[in-house]
Write a protein that holds these residues in place. Sequence first.
Motif, PDB file in Angstrom:
ATOM      1  N   UNK A 166       0.845  -1.207   0.000  1.00 22.58           N
ATOM      2  CA  UNK A 166       0.000   0.000   0.000  1.00 22.58           C
ATOM      3  C   UNK A 166       0.877   1.251   0.000  1.00 22.58           C
ATOM      4  N   UNK A 167       1.944   1.198   0.808  1.00 24.06           N
ATOM      5  CA  UNK A 167       2.856   2.358   0.878  1.00 24.06           C
ATOM      6  C   UNK A 167       3.442   2.650  -0.510  1.00 24.06           C
ATOM      7  N   UNK A 168       3.660   1.597  -1.300  1.00 25.56           N
ATOM      8  CA  UNK A 168       4.217   1.778  -2.646  1.00 25.56           C
ATOM      9  C   UNK A 168       3.192   2.331  -3.630  1.00 25.56           C
ATOM     10  N   UNK A 169       1.893   2.192  -3.289  1.00 26.01           N
ATOM     11  CA  UNK A 169       0.882   2.790  -4.161  1.00 26.01           C
ATOM     12  C   UNK A 169      -0.062   1.795  -4.822  1.00 26.01           C
ATOM     13  N   UNK A 170      -0.061   0.542  -4.380  1.00 21.86           N
ATOM     14  CA  UNK A 170      -0.989  -0.438  -4.967  1.00 21.86           C
ATOM     15  C   UNK A 170      -2.335  -0.396  -4.243  1.00 21.86           C
ATOM     16  N   UNK A 171      -3.379  -0.790  -4.951  1.00 19.53           N
ATOM     17  CA  UNK A 171      -4.674  -1.039  -4.302  1.00 19.53           C
ATOM     18  C   UNK A 171      -4.561  -2.425  -3.671  1.00 19.53           C
ATOM     19  N   UNK A 172      -4.761  -2.505  -2.354  1.00 20.72           N
ATOM     20  CA  UNK A 172      -4.507  -3.776  -1.655  1.00 20.72           C
ATOM     21  C   UNK A 172      -5.805  -4.296  -1.043  1.00 20.72           C
ATOM     22  N   UNK A 173      -6.131  -5.557  -1.363  1.00 22.95           N
ATOM     23  CA  UNK A 173      -7.312  -6.216  -0.808  1.00 22.95           C
ATOM     24  C   UNK A 173      -6.852  -7.453  -0.041  1.00 22.95           C
ATOM     25  N   UNK A 174      -7.257  -7.548   1.230  1.00 26.61           N
ATOM     26  CA  UNK A 174      -6.852  -8.689   2.061  1.00 26.61           C
ATOM     27  C   UNK A 174      -8.101  -9.516   2.365  1.00 26.61           C
ATOM     28  N   UNK A 175      -8.019 -10.816   2.078  1.00 27.30           N
ATOM     29  CA  UNK A 175      -9.154 -11.722   2.281  1.00 27.30           C
ATOM     30  C   UNK A 175      -8.838 -12.642   3.451  1.00 27.30           C
ATOM     31  N   UNK A 176      -9.775 -12.805   4.387  1.00 29.92           N
ATOM     32  CA  UNK A 176      -9.551 -13.758   5.478  1.00 29.92           C
ATOM     33  C   UNK A 176     -10.836 -14.486   5.815  1.00 29.92           C
ATOM     34  N   UNK A 177     -10.670 -15.766   6.126  1.00 30.76           N
ATOM     35  CA  UNK A 177     -11.865 -16.563   6.428  1.00 30.76           C
ATOM     36  C   UNK A 177     -12.445 -16.204   7.795  1.00 30.76           C
ATOM     37  N   UNK A 178     -11.616 -15.654   8.672  1.00 31.57           N
ATOM     38  CA  UNK A 178     -12.129 -15.251   9.989  1.00 31.57           C
ATOM     39  C   UNK A 178     -12.863 -13.919   9.894  1.00 31.57           C
TER      40      UNK A 178
END
Length: 483
Positions: A166-178
């Motif tokens: 994210x710091x580099x400038x990407x759109x970041x999506x994090x997926x978690x089952x919890x």
Amino acid sequence: MPDRMLQFVRLPQETPPKRDVATRRADFDEIYRRFDIPHASAQASRCSQCGVPFCSIHCPLSNHIPDWLKLTAEGRLEEAYEVSSATNNFPEICGRICPQDRLCEGNCVIEKGFESVTIGAVERFITDTAFERGWVRPARPRAELGGSVGIIGAGPAGLAAAEQLRRLGYAVHVYDRHDRVGGLMIYGIPNFKLEKEIVLRRRRLLEEAGIVFHTGVDVGPGLSFADLRARHDAVLIATGVYVARDIGGPGAGLPGIVPALSYLIASNRTGLGDTVPGFAEGTLDARGKDVVVIGGGDTAMDCVRTAVRQGAASVRCLYRRDRANMPGSMREVRNAEEEGVEFVWLSAPEAFLGDARVSGVRAVRMHLGLPDASGRQSVEPVEGSHFSLPADLVVKALGFDPEDLPGAFGEDALAVSRWGTVKVDHRSFMTSLPGVFAAGDIVRGASLVVWAIRDGRDAAAQMHAWMRQNAAVQNAAMQVAAE
Ligand code: FAD
Ligand code: SF4
Ligand code: SF4
């Protein structure tokens, strides 16, 4: 160098005060208090500013430890925070839960004669202070790069990678089952080692940076791995290891014998205010029970100490080797002993007793034999040395293996090792699938938070390099086509 360093010859080692045993047995709050400014500064000043700092060499993140110790000793705390956070995404977490006796502090050169510098406690102090004073800011990028990354798993490996990308400038999506972010930091490690607010505080900061969390999404059965790949330019697998090693023998299937993680998740969820099936009914609650925990690692230590706090009648830890050969941190063993846990060394379970539910464990004494191929001493039963322990709750803490990820993801081309861990190229962190990377326990097997952070950071750097190269190749191809 200012006079105030090298104070180890004058000042004895002091760790932050521990809460007294009677009060800490009665709640789940962290057991160590925090250094105040004079103590943090004084303890930091014990460092001898080694030219070759063995503490840093043995820190998985190669933290610039002597630098932030010196800045702390001089009272320059904001600068200390800047230096400390440059190499570590979650210094306040590592300061609390790294097994420092095996890593930085265990390799501090003054350790032999004078007791090591209390590196972990100072690291925690610096970042806790930084949070209080508003110096910790979200990792917002200077410019958006346009690429998108999908990360499977919101444990320390996934979160460290997410912050770096994210710091580099990407759109970041994090997926978690919890339903909550943090992986084992939220549901495995108990509150008395790492208060959950510390993890929740990080989640808020990551969200403020623009990272999008998709909780309650089980990649595989819930969202197909192929769909996830199609959504993003690159994917990171950071799913950890969760298949509990089991134990056989007569009576092994009796009710009242539970896996460690089910037990710890129930306790952590209850602490977070959730209603947990099995907890209220007593299946996963040690209150009033004779508890036997099988295993000698950090998970076993967390289980015995949780049972103490739940009000167990007795808590024993059964381990087949001796204290010196235990994989768990010695600091945690000492804490457990202070809190009233009885260690039954050199003993292994043979059978579980009881009719409708477990009522005891039959065990046999072991002795240490010759070293095996791995260099570890083998263990052999001592003939005729059987004994029984009362137990109406038995917790199995024998370690974890990876699940069958190619099966779960429906992706046979994802190469795994013979232990089931995901194979990566150790320089590029890429798996056998182009654009799919992996990091953390799912690559190295059950390990430590600090190693997961290191892997997450390294994988993020490699993903960035790969996406840039890919974009450059695509641009060149488009240019050729246009000519
Ligand atoms: P994890 O933290 O396991 O996170 C993986 C995440 O992926 C989880 O949130 C999981 O829900 C998610 N996930 C898995 N599969 C899927 C899927 N298909 N779809 C979506 N999400 C998925 N280390 C220390 O340094 N100090 C300690 O004191 C310590 N104590 C520990 C105590 C216990 C009880 C345990 C079990 C471990 C402990 N560890 C400790 C080890 C440490 O917690 C792990 O090494 C570390 O958390 C690994 O990080 P990770 O990001 O690789 O995986
Ligand atoms: Fe020590 Fe862990 Fe901090 Fe490194 S990250 S300095 S090993 S406490
Ligand atoms: Fe300081 Fe110990 Fe590290 Fe040397 S090894 S720089 S004394 S903390």
